[in-house]
Motif scaffolding. Structure first.
Motif, PDB file in Angstrom:
ATOM      1  N   PHE A 153       0.825  -1.214   0.000  1.00  0.00           N
ATOM      2  CA  PHE A 153       0.000   0.000   0.000  1.00  0.00           C
ATOM      3  C   PHE A 153       0.856   1.259   0.000  1.00  0.00           C
ATOM      4  O   PHE A 153       0.429   2.299  -0.503  1.00  0.00           O
ATOM      5  CB  PHE A 153      -0.992  -0.044   1.164  1.00  0.00           C
ATOM      6  CG  PHE A 153      -2.014  -1.118   0.958  1.00  0.00           C
ATOM      7  CD1 PHE A 153      -3.095  -0.902   0.123  1.00  0.00           C
ATOM      8  CD2 PHE A 153      -1.861  -2.373   1.516  1.00  0.00           C
ATOM      9  CE1 PHE A 153      -4.018  -1.901  -0.131  1.00  0.00           C
ATOM     10  CE2 PHE A 153      -2.774  -3.386   1.278  1.00  0.00           C
ATOM     11  CZ  PHE A 153      -3.849  -3.144   0.451  1.00  0.00           C
ATOM     12  N   THR A 154       2.069   1.164   0.543  1.00  0.00           N
ATOM     13  CA  THR A 154       2.992   2.289   0.403  1.00  0.00           C
ATOM     14  C   THR A 154       3.256   2.560  -1.077  1.00  0.00           C
ATOM     15  O   THR A 154       3.153   3.695  -1.548  1.00  0.00           O
ATOM     16  CB  THR A 154       4.329   1.979   1.109  1.00  0.00           C
ATOM     17  OG1 THR A 154       4.064   1.621   2.451  1.00  0.00           O
ATOM     18  CG2 THR A 154       5.259   3.172   1.064  1.00  0.00           C
ATOM     19  N   MET A 155       3.575   1.487  -1.823  1.00  0.00           N
ATOM     20  CA  MET A 155       3.854   1.660  -3.254  1.00  0.00           C
ATOM     21  C   MET A 155       2.593   2.097  -3.998  1.00  0.00           C
ATOM     22  O   MET A 155       2.639   2.952  -4.874  1.00  0.00           O
ATOM     23  CB  MET A 155       4.381   0.351  -3.865  1.00  0.00           C
ATOM     24  CG  MET A 155       5.744  -0.094  -3.381  1.00  0.00           C
ATOM     25  SD  MET A 155       6.940   1.236  -3.195  1.00  0.00           S
ATOM     26  CE  MET A 155       7.022   1.886  -4.851  1.00  0.00           C
ATOM     27  N   TYR A 156       1.457   1.494  -3.621  1.00  0.00           N
ATOM     28  CA  TYR A 156       0.194   1.847  -4.299  1.00  0.00           C
ATOM     29  C   TYR A 156      -0.110   3.332  -4.151  1.00  0.00           C
ATOM     30  O   TYR A 156      -0.388   4.026  -5.126  1.00  0.00           O
ATOM     31  CB  TYR A 156      -0.949   0.999  -3.731  1.00  0.00           C
ATOM     32  CG  TYR A 156      -2.323   1.424  -4.198  1.00  0.00           C
ATOM     33  CD1 TYR A 156      -2.797   1.033  -5.442  1.00  0.00           C
ATOM     34  CD2 TYR A 156      -3.121   2.250  -3.405  1.00  0.00           C
ATOM     35  CE1 TYR A 156      -4.035   1.442  -5.888  1.00  0.00           C
ATOM     36  CE2 TYR A 156      -4.369   2.655  -3.842  1.00  0.00           C
ATOM     37  CZ  TYR A 156      -4.821   2.248  -5.079  1.00  0.00           C
ATOM     38  OH  TYR A 156      -6.054   2.666  -5.519  1.00  0.00           O
ATOM     39  N   PHE A 157      -0.033   3.828  -2.905  1.00  0.00           N
ATOM     40  CA  PHE A 157      -0.392   5.236  -2.693  1.00  0.00           C
ATOM     41  C   PHE A 157       0.681   6.171  -3.252  1.00  0.00           C
ATOM     42  O   PHE A 157       0.364   7.245  -3.780  1.00  0.00           O
ATOM     43  CB  PHE A 157      -0.637   5.510  -1.205  1.00  0.00           C
ATOM     44  CG  PHE A 157      -2.008   5.103  -0.757  1.00  0.00           C
ATOM     45  CD1 PHE A 157      -3.127   5.836  -1.123  1.00  0.00           C
ATOM     46  CD2 PHE A 157      -2.200   3.968   0.014  1.00  0.00           C
ATOM     47  CE1 PHE A 157      -4.397   5.463  -0.729  1.00  0.00           C
ATOM     48  CE2 PHE A 157      -3.464   3.576   0.418  1.00  0.00           C
ATOM     49  CZ  PHE A 157      -4.564   4.323   0.043  1.00  0.00           C
ATOM     50  N   ALA A 158       1.950   5.784  -3.146  1.00  0.00           N
ATOM     51  CA  ALA A 158       3.005   6.646  -3.681  1.00  0.00           C
ATOM     52  C   ALA A 158       2.862   6.789  -5.198  1.00  0.00           C
ATOM     53  O   ALA A 158       2.900   7.899  -5.735  1.00  0.00           O
ATOM     54  CB  ALA A 158       4.378   6.080  -3.332  1.00  0.00           C
ATOM     55  N   MET A 159       2.663   5.661  -5.877  1.00  0.00           N
ATOM     56  CA  MET A 159       2.657   5.710  -7.343  1.00  0.00           C
ATOM     57  C   MET A 159       1.347   6.262  -7.896  1.00  0.00           C
ATOM     58  O   MET A 159       1.357   7.137  -8.758  1.00  0.00           O
ATOM     59  CB  MET A 159       2.967   4.327  -7.914  1.00  0.00           C
ATOM     60  CG  MET A 159       4.373   3.879  -7.544  1.00  0.00           C
ATOM     61  SD  MET A 159       4.851   2.280  -8.190  1.00  0.00           S
ATOM     62  CE  MET A 159       5.397   2.709  -9.830  1.00  0.00           C
ATOM     63  N   THR A 160       0.201   5.760  -7.399  1.00  0.00           N
ATOM     64  CA  THR A 160      -1.059   6.310  -7.914  1.00  0.00           C
ATOM     65  C   THR A 160      -1.257   7.738  -7.414  1.00  0.00           C
ATOM     66  O   THR A 160      -1.872   8.555  -8.089  1.00  0.00           O
ATOM     67  CB  THR A 160      -2.269   5.449  -7.508  1.00  0.00           C
ATOM     68  OG1 THR A 160      -2.340   5.413  -6.079  1.00  0.00           O
ATOM     69  CG2 THR A 160      -2.149   4.041  -8.034  1.00  0.00           C
ATOM     70  N   GLY A 161      -0.695   8.060  -6.229  1.00  0.00           N
ATOM     71  CA  GLY A 161      -0.804   9.423  -5.711  1.00  0.00           C
ATOM     72  C   GLY A 161      -0.031  10.408  -6.567  1.00  0.00           C
ATOM     73  O   GLY A 161      -0.560  11.457  -6.952  1.00  0.00           O
ATOM     74  N   LEU A 162       1.214  10.066  -6.883  1.00  0.00           N
ATOM     75  CA  LEU A 162       2.007  10.954  -7.747  1.00  0.00           C
ATOM     76  C   LEU A 162       1.340  11.080  -9.114  1.00  0.00           C
ATOM     77  O   LEU A 162       1.280  12.175  -9.693  1.00  0.00           O
ATOM     78  CB  LEU A 162       3.434  10.418  -7.894  1.00  0.00           C
ATOM     79  CG  LEU A 162       4.378  11.320  -8.685  1.00  0.00           C
ATOM     80  CD1 LEU A 162       4.629  12.626  -7.928  1.00  0.00           C
ATOM     81  CD2 LEU A 162       5.715  10.629  -8.951  1.00  0.00           C
ATOM     82  N   HIS A 163       0.806   9.950  -9.598  1.00  0.00           N
ATOM     83  CA  HIS A 163       0.092   9.993 -10.874  1.00  0.00           C
ATOM     84  C   HIS A 163      -1.136  10.897 -10.770  1.00  0.00           C
ATOM     85  O   HIS A 163      -1.405  11.703 -11.664  1.00  0.00           O
ATOM     86  CB  HIS A 163      -0.313   8.575 -11.291  1.00  0.00           C
ATOM     87  CG  HIS A 163      -1.099   8.525 -12.556  1.00  0.00           C
ATOM     88  ND1 HIS A 163      -2.467   8.489 -12.567  1.00  0.00           N
ATOM     89  CD2 HIS A 163      -0.708   8.537 -13.844  1.00  0.00           C
ATOM     90  CE1 HIS A 163      -2.882   8.476 -13.820  1.00  0.00           C
ATOM     91  NE2 HIS A 163      -1.843   8.501 -14.619  1.00  0.00           N
ATOM     92  N   GLY A 164      -1.858  10.793  -9.631  1.00  0.00           N
ATOM     93  CA  GLY A 164      -3.045  11.626  -9.431  1.00  0.00           C
ATOM     94  C   GLY A 164      -2.699  13.113  -9.418  1.00  0.00           C
ATOM     95  O   GLY A 164      -3.432  13.937  -9.973  1.00  0.00           O
ATOM     96  N   ILE A 165      -1.559  13.452  -8.793  1.00  0.00           N
ATOM     97  CA  ILE A 165      -1.111  14.850  -8.798  1.00  0.00           C
ATOM     98  C   ILE A 165      -0.868  15.313 -10.230  1.00  0.00           C
ATOM     99  O   ILE A 165      -1.212  16.442 -10.609  1.00  0.00           O
ATOM    100  CB  ILE A 165       0.169  15.003  -7.944  1.00  0.00           C
ATOM    101  CG1 ILE A 165      -0.170  14.795  -6.463  1.00  0.00           C
ATOM    102  CG2 ILE A 165       0.824  16.357  -8.158  1.00  0.00           C
ATOM    103  CD1 ILE A 165       1.036  14.690  -5.559  1.00  0.00           C
ATOM    104  N   HIS A 166      -0.317  14.400 -11.056  1.00  0.00           N
ATOM    105  CA  HIS A 166      -0.099  14.749 -12.463  1.00  0.00           C
ATOM    106  C   HIS A 166      -1.422  14.938 -13.199  1.00  0.00           C
ATOM    107  O   HIS A 166      -1.518  15.781 -14.092  1.00  0.00           O
ATOM    108  CB  HIS A 166       0.745  13.672 -13.147  1.00  0.00           C
ATOM    109  CG  HIS A 166       2.207  13.817 -12.879  1.00  0.00           C
ATOM    110  ND1 HIS A 166       2.782  13.476 -11.669  1.00  0.00           N
ATOM    111  CD2 HIS A 166       3.215  14.311 -13.640  1.00  0.00           C
ATOM    112  CE1 HIS A 166       4.070  13.742 -11.722  1.00  0.00           C
ATOM    113  NE2 HIS A 166       4.367  14.246 -12.893  1.00  0.00           N
TER     114      HIS A 166
END
Lengths: 219, 130
Positions: A153-166
């Motif tokens: 979930f760390t990887m999930y939120f980090a990667m989809t979160g950064l993508h969401g910011i984009h």
């Protein structure tokens, strides 16, 4: 005054004085944009590397933890984002043909699809927040077998979160392009800003194309 | 940057965009469908090949790399190549640590915070939705 003189010499108003011609200005913008996209790819690359390390360390845990993600919502979001990429490409094409209203329709569609993506993502996030499937030390969920499920979930939120910011950044720029198109800043002769926005938006789509199988389709 | 590859005003036919869009939808369907079969380690390989195909379709046609000056494609290629080098070289380390020093190969389980106060598993919370 400067512009008046330039126009008198046959230079269009959108041509900055330090470029010899429109083509050079356009190619320079594109070169700069691609170099920026390179830095974006490298930014995500770091996270993809972290993902590769953790998945190779905990393959079974990744498989168990991915079942907590909703495949239907993930697939829907993939379709939504690909469609928004298509409408963005069509917005550029419409402006190449000088069709201002069609461009605006396509930009609005792109914005609507991007909002849909974020709304779906919000429901996915909210569900995980509710269950305590949170990154790192905030992880409290007890229902996933395997070693260190919080890392998934760390990887999930980090990667989809950064993508969401984009996605949010892309939406802001698309909104700005919509405003400028409405103002009549662009034409079939000059649409470089919309084209650059399109490149950025396609990159956001490109990243999601890889995130989707890496998180939702683990076997 | 020279105008040898001048494509200003190069408008792709609508058909190209719609075909690529349709191909992306079909490939999305295929990658979800394939994931329902157990191919062992090849599931990841197949998923990545499909994702790379989709990515190239987006880059070549939506981002016009197929028609544009090849310099842009080189920039894109360099980004991908260096990420590949980055990931492969890093994993030479992280995958081989245990062979060199068993302590280094230990999982980080004992230090993780969630293991400090772990109550009994409550069945009510264990409903994963899928």
């Amino acid at each position: 005054m400067h512009d008046e003189a330039a126009r008198a010499e046959g230079h269009p108003g959108f041509l900055a004085h330090h470029f010899t011609d429109v083509e050079q200005q356009r190619e320079s913008a594109k070169l700069g944009m691609w170099i920026f996209l390179l830095t974006e790819i490298l930014l995500f690359g770091g996270l993809f590397c972290a993902y590769a390390i953790y998945r190779s360390w905990y393959p079974d845990m990744f498989h168990n933890a991915h079942k907590a993600l909703d495949l239907t919502l993930g697939t829907t979001n993939t379709i939504v984002l690909i469609t928004s990429s298509l409408t963005m490409a069509l917005a550029i094409r419409s402006m190449q043909l000088g069709r201002k209203n069609l461009t605006m329709v396509h930009l609005v569609l792109t914005l609507a699809l991007a909002s849909t993506f974020l709304v779906i993502k919000y429901f996915e996030y909210a569900h995980k927040f509710h269950l305590g499937q949170l990154p790192g030390k905030f992880y409290t969920y007890q229902g996933i077998e395997g070693t260190n499920p919080h890392i998934f979930f760390t990887m999930y939120f980090a990667m989809t979160g950064l993508h969401g910011i984009h996605v949010i950044a892309g939406m802001s720029v698309i909104g700005w392009m919509l405003y400028r198109t409405a103002k009549g800043h662009f034409s079939a002769a000059y649409y470089t800003p919309i084209e650059m926005t399109g490149l950025y938006w396609h990159l956001v789509d490109l990243v999601w194309i890889f995130l989707f199988p890496l998180f939702y389709l683990i076997r | 940057m020279k105008s040898g590859s001048n494509n200003h005003g190069h408008v792709l036919p609508l058909r190209v965009y719609l075909t690529v869009g349709a191909a992306l939808f079909v490939l999305t369907g295929i990658t979800v469908w394939v994931s329902t079969f157990n191919l062992g380690p090849y599931n990841l390989v197949v998923a990545m090949i499909i994702a790379a195909t989709k990515g190239l379709l987006v880059a070549f046609f939506f981002m016009h790399l197929f028609y544009d000056n090849k310099l842009y494609f080189m920039i894109f290629g360099f980004a991908i190549a260096f990420i590949a080098i980055f990931i492969v070289l890093t994993m030479f380390d992280t995958q081989a640590r245990a062979d060199v020093n068993p302590i280094e190969g230990r999982v980080i389980q004992p230090e993780a915070a969630i293991y400090e106060q772990k109550p009994a598993l409550s069945p009510a919370d264990s409903s994963v939705h899928k």
